[in-house]
Design a protein around this motif. Structure first.
Motif, mmCIF file in Angstrom:
data_model
loop_
_atom_site.group_PDB
_atom_site.id
_atom_site.type_symbol
_atom_site.label_atom_id
_atom_site.label_comp_id
_atom_site.label_asym_id
_atom_site.label_seq_id
_atom_site.Cartn_x
_atom_site.Cartn_y
_atom_site.Cartn_z
ATOM 1 N N ALA A 177 0.833 -1.208 0.000
ATOM 2 C CA ALA A 177 0.000 0.000 0.000
ATOM 3 C C ALA A 177 0.863 1.253 0.000
ATOM 4 O O ALA A 177 0.566 2.236 -0.695
ATOM 5 C CB ALA A 177 -0.929 -0.011 1.209
ATOM 6 N N TYR A 178 1.963 1.237 0.745
ATOM 7 C CA TYR A 178 2.837 2.411 0.801
ATOM 8 C C TYR A 178 3.535 2.622 -0.543
ATOM 9 O O TYR A 178 3.679 3.758 -1.004
ATOM 10 C CB TYR A 178 3.867 2.249 1.912
ATOM 11 C CG TYR A 178 4.891 3.359 1.944
ATOM 12 C CD1 TYR A 178 4.522 4.659 2.297
ATOM 13 C CD2 TYR A 178 6.213 3.117 1.585
ATOM 14 C CE1 TYR A 178 5.456 5.692 2.303
ATOM 15 C CE2 TYR A 178 7.149 4.143 1.595
ATOM 16 C CZ TYR A 178 6.761 5.421 1.946
ATOM 17 O OH TYR A 178 7.681 6.432 1.942
ATOM 18 N N ALA A 179 3.962 1.534 -1.188
ATOM 19 C CA ALA A 179 4.657 1.659 -2.475
ATOM 20 C C ALA A 179 3.762 2.294 -3.529
ATOM 21 O O ALA A 179 4.262 2.905 -4.491
ATOM 22 C CB ALA A 179 5.133 0.288 -2.944
ATOM 23 N N ALA A 180 2.439 2.158 -3.352
ATOM 24 C CA ALA A 180 1.501 2.746 -4.312
ATOM 25 C C ALA A 180 1.295 4.241 -4.100
ATOM 26 O O ALA A 180 0.694 4.914 -4.948
ATOM 27 C CB ALA A 180 0.153 2.027 -4.217
ATOM 28 N N GLU A 181 1.801 4.790 -2.988
ATOM 29 C CA GLU A 181 1.679 6.221 -2.720
ATOM 30 C C GLU A 181 2.580 6.997 -3.687
ATOM 31 O O GLU A 181 3.699 6.555 -3.987
ATOM 32 C CB GLU A 181 2.066 6.539 -1.272
ATOM 33 C CG GLU A 181 1.139 5.934 -0.226
ATOM 34 C CD GLU A 181 -0.216 6.600 -0.224
ATOM 35 O OE1 GLU A 181 -0.287 7.818 -0.476
ATOM 36 O OE2 GLU A 181 -1.220 5.894 0.006
ATOM 37 N N PRO A 182 2.156 8.155 -4.154
ATOM 38 C CA PRO A 182 2.938 8.883 -5.165
ATOM 39 C C PRO A 182 4.313 9.349 -4.682
ATOM 40 O O PRO A 182 5.245 9.445 -5.482
ATOM 41 C CB PRO A 182 2.039 10.081 -5.519
ATOM 42 C CG PRO A 182 1.073 10.203 -4.373
ATOM 43 C CD PRO A 182 0.873 8.822 -3.851
ATOM 44 N N ASP A 183 4.447 9.651 -3.396
ATOM 45 C CA ASP A 183 5.727 10.165 -2.891
ATOM 46 C C ASP A 183 6.474 9.131 -2.057
ATOM 47 O O ASP A 183 7.318 9.487 -1.224
ATOM 48 C CB ASP A 183 5.488 11.420 -2.043
ATOM 49 C CG ASP A 183 4.897 12.552 -2.869
ATOM 50 O OD1 ASP A 183 5.245 12.653 -4.062
ATOM 51 O OD2 ASP A 183 4.072 13.321 -2.331
#
Length: 293
Positions: free
Chosen positions: A125-131
């Motif tokens: 889920a974190y890897a999918a965040e833009p930053d």
């Protein structure tokens, strides 16, 4: 001008990390010769440094005689506070160096074999965040992730209460689960729907494993010495040990192992923890992702 309160002696030299490091070595070894060897210095200058530190503080830190070195009450306080201070210095050094690299990223410490499903979902889920930034995962032995977080080797950690302490950290609860006893497949207890702690306290031939202390030594006992999660499960499968673990361990058990719920074992709560003074946007984003899950 009288500002009230105690008068502070500004002429007294402040404690420095080098003096604290030397004292901690002596306090942990309780032997000047071994402490000097550990520090890579000669014993006479180490003895002088400790005497100067005692004069600076106006307190006796160590009682010395021909047979032993022991800590005074003041010495016990400085050992506890000194370890925390050295961890803070090391943490500042490590985190500053990481921030200055060309490849920004986070280091996450977690216990090997624990909360694996939760960790995988959180990282995805974190890897999918833009930053998002790269996250290096360090798999630790029991209790080690707390030390990694305190001394700056890690930026964030997954801890497990009641076994790990969150004292001095900010933390958010992520998940709570019961515990199971892991046994060799085919053991008579594996036919039970559940057991209690008294049922598994002293199983014949299946003693509890012994993990290393902070100094690397092992406590006394009949159980086998273990260093990591894989080794532990192999010993259980061979019929040399049994162990109580969080229920999520079921996902890692092969056909040669079985798990039975332990009704009265304490609930294990997984928390994500980070230094309270952290201003890292990447840490904040990872924590937001984890708490959403």
């Amino acid at each position: 001008m009288d500002l009230g309160g105690d008068v502070v002696d500004l002429s007294r030299p402040a404690l420095d990390s080098e003096s604290i490091r030397k004292f901690v070595a002596v306090a942990e070894e309780l032997h000047f010769g071994r402490a000097a060897q550990r520090l890579g210095i000669a014993q006479p200058p180490l003895s002088r440094a400790i005497s100067q530190l005692e004069r600076r503080l106006g307190a006796t830190l160590l009682e010395r005689n021909s047979r032993a070195v022991t800590l005074t009450e003041a010495g016990s306080v400085l050992l506890r506070e000194g370890r925390a201070a050295l961890d803070a210095v090391d943490a500042a050094d490590r985190r500053t160096r990481r921030a200055a690299t060309d490849r920004p990223g986070l280091v996450l410490a977690t216990k090997a074999g624990a909360s694996s499903e939760l960790l995988a979902k959180m990282l995805d889920a974190y890897a999918a965040e833009p930053d998002s930034v790269a996250v290096d995962v360090v798999l630790c032995g029991p209790g080690e992730q707390e030390g990694w977080l305190r001394d700056g080797r890690a930026d964030v950690a997954l801890l497990h209460q009641p076994f790990d302490s969150t004292a001095g950290f900010d933390a958010e609860e992520l998940h709570a689960e019961g515990q199971v006893v892991v046994l060799p497949a085919g053991h008579p207890l594996t036919s039970e729907t559940h057991v209690r702690l008294t049922d598994v306290a002293e199983l014949p031939g299946l003693p509890k494993p012994r993990w290393p202390r902070r100094d690397g030594s092992y406590p006394d006992g009949p159980g086998p010495q273990v260093r990591d999660h894989t080794q532990l499960l192999q010993l259980v499968a061979l019929g040399r040990a049994s162990v109580i673990m969080p229920e999520s361990v079921r996902a890692h058990l092969g056909e040669d192992l079985a798990a039975v719920p332990v009704l009265d074992a304490p609930t294990v709560t997984t928390v994500i923890a980070w230094p309270p003074h952290s201003r890292s946007r990447a840490v904040a984003a990872l924590i937001r992702t984890a708490t959403r899950l």
